[in-house]
Design an enzyme around this catalytic site. Structure first.
Site, PDB file in Angstrom:
ATOM      1  N   GLU A 132       7.932 -43.322  23.609  1.00  7.67           N
ATOM      2  CA  GLU A 132       7.953 -43.797  24.915  1.00  7.67           C
ATOM      3  C   GLU A 132       6.878 -44.687  25.506  1.00  7.67           C
ATOM      4  O   GLU A 132       7.232 -45.757  26.122  1.00  7.67           O
ATOM      5  CB  GLU A 132       8.107 -42.668  25.875  1.00  7.67           C
ATOM      6  N   THR A 185      12.401 -51.645  32.687  1.00  7.43           N
ATOM      7  CA  THR A 185      11.475 -50.638  32.666  1.00  7.43           C
ATOM      8  C   THR A 185      10.169 -50.755  33.459  1.00  7.43           C
ATOM      9  O   THR A 185       9.470 -50.242  34.559  1.00  7.43           O
ATOM     10  CB  THR A 185      11.508 -49.369  32.008  1.00  7.43           C
TER      11      THR A 185
END
Length: 311
Positions: A132, A185
């Site tokens: 991530e 994002t």
């Protein structure tokens, strides 16, 4: 010991409206698949990626799947092991449904399974968070933890890492609509305020506590009325076309809640049954179509299993 494995890992909905970076759950569809094969030559290669329209790197140092697998192999002190990876994207990239998380978790589950399950799922989590970090600049766990464990999770603490699995009503369904607009994002995260008013924080704490209580009490109505966000949604909703009209449509057609999945642009709604979830996705998608915006829809119960071996 097997020489090859095919693993599916599920998409996830992070934040769950009021729980920014601390709440998430897995769904049965969509998801990603990783095919991993042992090779005689040490090191990690990526031979194929499908379903990404050429957007993802084949370079093992820059891909979240291979980078996480390398961290894993370094940790167990096995640089002599060689694997080749095929990544099959079965879900939209940049959808807010944990696309990078699903790929990373599938890869880690695959290498761990190939080597005889040396680590527990809990021990795999930090390696998934490394993926991530590579994908979006911040190693949060609200996507990778539910993708890895299945179900509903609460990240109580990051330092030290403390992830709690939560119960949920079996009857709960999730209606997901992915509007085909671009919301990166990293950009969505940068929009969020670094300071909040105390009165807003108090509202948010009450809603998070209400949501967790509703999950434990198996009370869909308490879950629904607790899913309100006064901190992040007011900013991120600007990036989603007609967001508040979409919410109105969802709540009029059987939704008990409505909000943004992760950083968006996917939106989701909890319902009390599959039929209502199907109706919500149909009506929300129809409104987006009236705005000349295409969309993909998914209806799913909450996934209980996390990653599974397909072969």
């Amino acid at each position: 010991m097997k020489d090859s494995i095919n693993v599916f890992a599920p998409a996830t909905v992070a934040n769950v409206v009021c729980g920014f970076d601390i709440l998430g759950f897995a769904v049965n569809q969509p998801g990603d698949e990783v095919v991993m094969r042992r090779t005689e030559k040490p090191g990690i290669t990526i031979s194929k990626i499908t379903g990404d329209d050429g957007r993802l790197p084949l370079d093992p140092a820059r891909n979240t799947v291979s980078a996480s697998v390398k961290h894993f192999l370094d940790h167990i002190n096995r640089p002599d092991i060689g694997v080749d990876i095929e990544l099959h994207k079965k879900m939209p990239i940049g959808s807010g449904l944990g696309s990078s998380s699903a790929s990373t978790v599938a890869g880690l589950f695959a290498i761990n399974s190939l080597l005889g399950n040396l680590l527990t799922l809990e021990q795999l989590l930090p390696f998934a968070m490394k993926g991530e970090e590579l994908a979006c600049g911040y190693g949060h766990a609200d996507n990778v933890a539910p993708a890895l464990f299945g179900g509903f999770v609460l990240v109580r603490s990051y330092e030290p890492l403390d992830v709690i699995r939560l119960p949920f009503p079996e009857s709960l369904y999730c209606a997901i609509v992915f509007p085909e607009v671009d919301v990166p994002t990293r950009d969505a995260r940068q929009m969020i305020r670094s300071k909040v008013l105390l009165k807003d924080a108090v509202i948010q704490w009450g809603n998070i506590a209400g949501l967790v209580s509703g999950l434990f009490m198996q009370d869909p109505d308490l879950i629904g009325r607790s899913m309100k966000d006064v901190l992040v949604e007011p900013v991120r909703s600007i990036l989603i076309p007609d967001f508040y009209k979409l919410r109105e449509i969802a709540l009029e057609n059987g939704g008990i809640s409505f909000g943004i999945s992760g950083s968006g642009p996917s939106v989701f709604s909890f319902t009390k049954d599959r039929e209502s979830a199907g109706r919500v996705t149909q009506k929300v998608a129809a409104h987006l179509a009236s705005l000349n915006i295409g969309s993909k829809t998914f209806v799913s119960a909450i996934n209980k299993n996390g990653p599974i071996v397909l072969g």
